[in-house]
Design an enzyme around this catalytic site. Structure first.
Site, PDB file in Angstrom:
ATOM      1  N   HIS A   1       2.895  10.329  -1.140  1.00 15.14           N
ATOM      2  CA  HIS A   1       2.575  10.082   0.258  1.00 15.14           C
ATOM      3  C   HIS A   1       3.444  10.930   1.183  1.00 15.14           C
ATOM      4  O   HIS A   1       4.620  11.161   0.913  1.00 15.14           O
ATOM      5  CB  HIS A   1       2.712   8.597   0.588  1.00 15.14           C
ATOM      6  CG  HIS A   1       1.568   7.778   0.071  1.00 15.14           C
ATOM      7  ND1 HIS A   1       1.632   6.416  -0.096  1.00 15.14           N
ATOM      8  CD2 HIS A   1       0.315   8.138  -0.323  1.00 15.14           C
ATOM      9  CE1 HIS A   1       0.480   5.967  -0.564  1.00 15.14           C
ATOM     10  NE2 HIS A   1      -0.331   7.001  -0.714  1.00 15.14           N
TER      11      HIS A   1
ATOM     12  N   HIS B   1      11.277   1.650   2.189  1.00 15.15           N
ATOM     13  CA  HIS B   1      11.132   1.338   3.609  1.00 15.15           C
ATOM     14  C   HIS B   1      11.988   0.143   4.001  1.00 15.15           C
ATOM     15  O   HIS B   1      12.281  -0.729   3.177  1.00 15.15           O
ATOM     16  CB  HIS B   1       9.665   1.014   3.941  1.00 15.15           C
ATOM     17  CG  HIS B   1       8.754   2.195   3.868  1.00 15.15           C
ATOM     18  ND1 HIS B   1       8.527   3.037   4.931  1.00 15.15           N
ATOM     19  CD2 HIS B   1       8.026   2.690   2.841  1.00 15.15           C
ATOM     20  CE1 HIS B   1       7.683   3.994   4.566  1.00 15.15           C
ATOM     21  NE2 HIS B   1       7.367   3.801   3.298  1.00 15.15           N
TER      22      HIS B   1
ATOM     23  N   HIS C   1       0.590   1.332  -6.054  1.00 18.81           N
ATOM     24  CA  HIS C   1       0.592   1.883  -4.700  1.00 18.81           C
ATOM     25  C   HIS C   1      -0.120   3.232  -4.698  1.00 18.81           C
ATOM     26  O   HIS C   1      -0.952   3.507  -3.840  1.00 18.81           O
ATOM     27  CB  HIS C   1       2.031   2.013  -4.218  1.00 18.81           C
ATOM     28  CG  HIS C   1       2.184   2.469  -2.810  1.00 18.81           C
ATOM     29  ND1 HIS C   1       1.769   1.723  -1.727  1.00 18.81           N
ATOM     30  CD2 HIS C   1       2.717   3.609  -2.297  1.00 18.81           C
ATOM     31  CE1 HIS C   1       2.035   2.387  -0.616  1.00 18.81           C
ATOM     32  NE2 HIS C   1       2.610   3.531  -0.928  1.00 18.81           N
TER      33      HIS C   1
ATOM     34  N   ASP D   1       5.005  10.564   3.944  1.00 15.51           N
ATOM     35  CA  ASP D   1       6.276  10.094   4.478  1.00 15.51           C
ATOM     36  C   ASP D   1       7.379  10.068   3.425  1.00 15.51           C
ATOM     37  O   ASP D   1       8.513   9.693   3.733  1.00 15.51           O
ATOM     38  CB  ASP D   1       6.117   8.715   5.128  1.00 15.51           C
ATOM     39  CG  ASP D   1       5.650   7.650   4.162  1.00 15.51           C
ATOM     40  OD1 ASP D   1       4.856   7.957   3.262  1.00 15.51           O
ATOM     41  OD2 ASP D   1       6.078   6.479   4.320  1.00 15.51           O
ATOM     42  N   HIS D   2       7.065  10.483   2.210  1.00 21.81           N
ATOM     43  CA  HIS D   2       8.073  10.611   1.156  1.00 21.81           C
ATOM     44  C   HIS D   2       8.298  12.054   0.714  1.00 21.81           C
ATOM     45  O   HIS D   2       9.249  12.323  -0.027  1.00 21.81           O
ATOM     46  CB  HIS D   2       7.688   9.754  -0.054  1.00 21.81           C
ATOM     47  CG  HIS D   2       7.759   8.285   0.225  1.00 21.81           C
ATOM     48  ND1 HIS D   2       8.785   7.488  -0.215  1.00 21.81           N
ATOM     49  CD2 HIS D   2       6.935   7.475   0.943  1.00 21.81           C
ATOM     50  CE1 HIS D   2       8.591   6.240   0.207  1.00 21.81           C
ATOM     51  NE2 HIS D   2       7.466   6.213   0.911  1.00 21.81           N
TER      52      HIS D   2
ATOM     53  N   ASP E   1       7.770   2.816  -3.205  1.00 20.08           N
ATOM     54  CA  ASP E   1       6.945   1.844  -2.490  1.00 20.08           C
ATOM     55  C   ASP E   1       6.251   0.872  -3.439  1.00 20.08           C
ATOM     56  O   ASP E   1       5.237   0.264  -3.086  1.00 20.08           O
ATOM     57  CB  ASP E   1       5.889   2.569  -1.641  1.00 20.08           C
ATOM     58  CG  ASP E   1       6.482   3.212  -0.400  1.00 20.08           C
ATOM     59  OD1 ASP E   1       7.715   3.152  -0.225  1.00 20.08           O
ATOM     60  OD2 ASP E   1       5.710   3.792   0.388  1.00 20.08           O
TER      61      ASP E   1
ATOM     62  N   HIS F   1       6.543   9.296  -5.267  1.00 20.72           N
ATOM     63  CA  HIS F   1       5.087   9.393  -5.147  1.00 20.72           C
ATOM     64  C   HIS F   1       4.720  10.369  -4.046  1.00 20.72           C
ATOM     65  O   HIS F   1       5.568  10.864  -3.317  1.00 20.72           O
ATOM     66  CB  HIS F   1       4.448   8.023  -4.937  1.00 20.72           C
ATOM     67  CG  HIS F   1       4.774   7.361  -3.622  1.00 20.72           C
ATOM     68  ND1 HIS F   1       6.032   6.896  -3.314  1.00 20.72           N
ATOM     69  CD2 HIS F   1       3.996   7.072  -2.545  1.00 20.72           C
ATOM     70  CE1 HIS F   1       6.016   6.346  -2.113  1.00 20.72           C
ATOM     71  NE2 HIS F   1       4.795   6.453  -1.622  1.00 20.72           N
TER      72      HIS F   1
END
Length: 256
Positions: free
Chosen positions: A58, A172, A115, A60-61, A134, A56
């Site tokens: 975001h 995570h 998400h 942080d990915h 996530d 996805h």
């Protein structure tokens, strides 16, 4: 099983994973939280990066995608079609039911909106490996940013239907906080009690808790049990539809 995996910590609490095909030498990073952590993992394993499979959009990915692509120009970036415009350097897009090769390995793409609207998971059936991003966490699930509870519950049902011996790789290292919440809502679950104690010990010793087994998640993870009538009754939600039970669980976790 033919695939090899290497799990590592990235950023503060992101889980990074390398998936390696020893037959061809192909190696995929599942998401790219940061360049340095992926490069270090490659150095530790001696593997050569050929693919990045994005779950996805975001930050942080995906923050590591551009620098990794600059370092390894031949790397192929595969990403959800619905989120292509938010992800850099995409070479191929995928959606529900598509297949993705990593050397001689093959992933089935499972659409898991909730998400984010376009979130996908990658399921390597032969190797019993699920990369859920996530959507589904060890003893938890992701927050609902772009869809309602019914949509997320439907996504979790799809993942729950996979075999019990599936290894769940999530995005995570949240298992400790998830375990404490799970015990708060399901304190009399003996399997959860044993799992929570093991998680406490692992984190105290600095060990990661990913992957977990999906069979365990099915009886220990409260977010996969929203359609369990007895569990719903213990929550004070007797007679509620599973999506409503799930929505209340997610709301309680958000407030925790």
């Amino acid at each position: 099983m033919t695939a090899e995996t290497h799990v590592f910590l990235a950023r503060t609490d992101n889980i990074g994973v390398l998936l390696h095909d020893p037959q061809t030498g192909a190696t995929a990073a599942i998401d790219a939280p940061e360049e340095a952590a992926v490069v270090d993992a490659l150095a530790r394993t001696g593997w050569q990066l050929t693919d990045i499979l994005v779950t996805h959009k975001h930050a942080d990915h995906i923050d590591g995608i551009l620098p990794l692509k600059q370092r390894f120009p031949a790397v192929r970036v595969t990403a959800p079609a619905l989120e292509r415009d938010a992800i850099p350097a995409v070479d191929a897009t995928v959606g529900e039911g598509d297949s993705v090769p990593v050397g001689s390995l093959t992933a089935q793409v499972i659409a898991t909106p909730g998400h984010t609207r376009g979130h996908v998971a990658y399921w390597f059936a032969q190797d019993r490996a699920l990369f859920a991003g996530d959507t589904l966490f060890s003893l938890g699930c992701g927050r609902l940013f772009e869809a309602d509870a019914a949509t997320m519950w439907a996504s979790l049902e799809k993942l729950r239907a996979l075999p019990d011996d599936t290894r769940l790789f999530c995005g995570h290292e949240y298992t400790l906080s998830n375990a404490r919440f799970a015990l708060a809502v399901d304190p009399d679950n003996p399997a959860l009690q044993v799992r929570a104690a093991a998680v406490e010990a692992a984190r105290r010793e600095g060990r990661l808790t990913v992957p977990s087994l999906l069979g365990g998640e099915k009886v220990q993870n409260p977010f996969l049990r929203a359609d369990d009538a007895a569990f719903a009754a213990r929550l004070g939600l007797a007679g509620q539809a599973p999506a409503q039970v799930f929505a209340e669980l997610r709301a309680r976790k958000d407030r925790a």
